[in-house]
Design an enzyme around this catalytic site. Sequence first.
Site, mmCIF file in Angstrom:
data_model
loop_
_atom_site.group_PDB
_atom_site.id
_atom_site.type_symbol
_atom_site.label_atom_id
_atom_site.label_comp_id
_atom_site.label_asym_id
_atom_site.label_seq_id
_atom_site.Cartn_x
_atom_site.Cartn_y
_atom_site.Cartn_z
ATOM 1 N N ASP A 85 5.792 67.380 15.268
ATOM 2 C CA ASP A 85 5.195 68.709 15.272
ATOM 3 C C ASP A 85 5.130 69.161 16.727
ATOM 4 O O ASP A 85 5.333 68.380 17.657
ATOM 5 C CB ASP A 85 3.820 68.701 14.597
ATOM 6 C CG ASP A 85 3.496 70.088 14.048
ATOM 7 O OD1 ASP A 85 4.080 71.070 14.539
ATOM 8 O OD2 ASP A 85 2.666 70.199 13.140
HETATM 9 C C1 BGC Z 1 2.899 73.700 13.224
HETATM 10 C C2 BGC Z 1 4.099 73.469 12.346
HETATM 11 C C3 BGC Z 1 5.215 74.398 12.746
HETATM 12 C C4 BGC Z 1 5.519 74.209 14.205
HETATM 13 C C5 BGC Z 1 6.636 75.089 14.716
HETATM 14 C C6 BGC Z 1 3.254 73.698 14.691
HETATM 15 O O1 BGC Z 1 2.194 74.066 15.480
HETATM 16 O O2 BGC Z 1 1.923 72.721 12.946
HETATM 17 O O3 BGC Z 1 3.746 73.647 11.002
HETATM 18 O O4 BGC Z 1 6.336 74.157 11.960
HETATM 19 O O5 BGC Z 1 4.361 74.513 14.959
HETATM 20 O O6 BGC Z 1 6.263 76.396 14.783
#
Ligand code: BGC
Length: 733
Positions: free
Chosen positions: A291
Amino acid sequence: MKKITVIALLLAAALGAQARNGSGKPAYKDAGRPVEERVSDLLSRMTLEEKVMQLNQYTLGRNDNANNVADPVDKIPSEIGSLIYFDTSPELRNRLQKKAIEQSRLGIPVLFGYDVIHGFRTTYPISLAQACSWNPALVKQAAEVAAQEARMSGVEWTFSPMIDVARDGRWGRVSEGYGEDPYANAVYGVAAVEGYQGDNLADSRRVAACLKHFVGYGASEAGRDYVYTEISRQTLWDTYMPPYQAGIEAGAATVMSCFNDISGTPGTANPYILTEVLKERWAHDGFVVSDWAAIEQLRSQGVAADRKEAAEKAFNAGVEMDMMNRCYDAHLAALVREGKVSQEKLDEAVRRVLRLKFRLGLFERPYTPESEETDRFLLPASLAVAERLAEESMVLLKNENNTLPLKAARRIAVIGPMAQNRLHLLGAWSAHGREEDAVSLFAGLENEYRGRAELLYARGCDFDGEDRSGFREAVAAAAAADVVVLCLGEKKQWSGENASRSTIALPEIQEQLAAELAQTGKPLVLVLSSGRPLELCRLEPLCGAMVQMWQPGIRGGNPLAGILSGRINPSGRLAMTFPRSTGQIPIYYNRRQSGRTHQGKYQDIPSTPLYEFGHGLSYTTFEYGDLRPSATTLRRGEKVTVEVSVTNTGGMDGAETVHWFISDPVCRISRPVRELKHFEKQPIRRGETRTFRFEIDPEKDLSFTDGDGNRFLEPGDYFILVKDKKVKLTLTD
Ligand code: BGC
């Protein structure tokens, strides 16, 4: 399985080497060769640095996620593995792709990803709402629309579906998943994967899916985001893992690891979850992306001293791609040289990333054909799916004395901060959805009632704050009308990532407005738009009817108006329990049995929820016959079919969802009081009887898992439950 994979890889490597010798064109550029052979050939040509770059993801375009702040990367190297693409134009993407193809030594195309969560430009309802439709076929269609818009705009990888079982409405991210039930999350997750990916990733209308956030993020303590999660192994396996297992079986190309610390080991550095389970047991051959910034956050989580150690831990645990951490690009090569990361593991990680690029056809067609937005976005068929899904997602929570539908009303007061608002209908993670594309509730009602009733409008108050100056105008509008439609709810940024709330009640100002309007004595219809279940105990007694419309996307206004007028018979059913009060959280239907069912109640409020999982009213009535099993005893390996007839006994055509639960009253582990195992929605015309069936496969439907994912099936009595009907099945050895 492992052995076979190793042999296949060796074989592919050998063939690759041969191919290099035998022809001028490198094997990896030859579309006629098998993917594994092409990957091996390409790998054999790459330097350590080139390999490492494949495992990094930066961003391109203006970052539209306020939670993810990071310095934009000015100089994107042409060897970069992946980019998050924040734009909608194929042109910018193609420019960058050209650089990768023409200016890097091996011409490896970049993989462009984006958060396409509930639509790309055609925004359909948030996932939690979609779950209330109980119509996975429609959810799949919506994913197809999203995939097509995304791929035609230069995105071939979506960070979706989110299949984190979530039982705490304070957590803003409940809006992104499919509710509180593991089975429902599994079914919808599979529908989304199938809709995104189809059966050929190289199709120019499909994208690769990403199951997230593996695993247990929904258990965030007290609904706070990014925090510790305490999950027993038993609960991990029976509650949080099933949707992931189903998604992997459905062929999901990638997985995103979770931010949360799972009982002492952060998801980003968890070899049990990412390697032992995902790669070894489930044989997933795609890759895991971290993430956003989660690798470097291993330092804050207290398991890595610095970014280098964070890179080592995440990589060795099984995270192949670094999303905007800048940890792998900075340290992975050194870690390999120092022997802290093995060359073999590095190659395996790169292999996984390249495999997807080949499967997506990026080596053959690296560029996105340039097209007009009007050829991609908001196509009539796409809008129809968005509208249908919004319609089926809306849940009629209450309808006392047939307050709804509003057939005879001549003057309707439409009041509230949500009535004319369009932005907040989109919900969190609305990608490239635009406010101006959305039909407001008021606009929907205007279309619906044109020439039939007069609409009076007053905003009444804002979403929050203390300004009551609009109350007087609102009360006057109510007094002049036959009925009041009060549109309350949440702003879009109140749910989603980093958007937890300590209470799931609406701000006091909205409740006060409702109370003032109720004083007029006019029938009150409450329309609610939110990204989470709400605490409605003070609002519920004030109104005759309540419709939970969630954040329905750009086409919500029309079906809402249709439900209010009676043109549409509501068919949504809750996929997440509505507590009476926030203090009851966590509250969910599939809890484990208590030792003292007659005691242990709250002293101040009933212990039951206000609206249960599966609750949802219709304008017609459905009568259920008794459950009819094809046999009441069965042996292992045998199947049983249970049927139930449902008759539409009311005055309107409708649709009914039958939820099939099982219960296992005596087992070596304590099992939930009820577990959803199957559901089906069917249209049933007035006077018509339809048969619903559940074919029970004991190995799948009656068995349980232990704390390490092993399944067991015990002989004994089981109950099949549908509404208040039940039938006993006895399994013998
Ligand atoms: C989120 C994810 C997301 C990623 C990219 C993160 O902060 O938890 O769900 O896919 O950002 O935007």
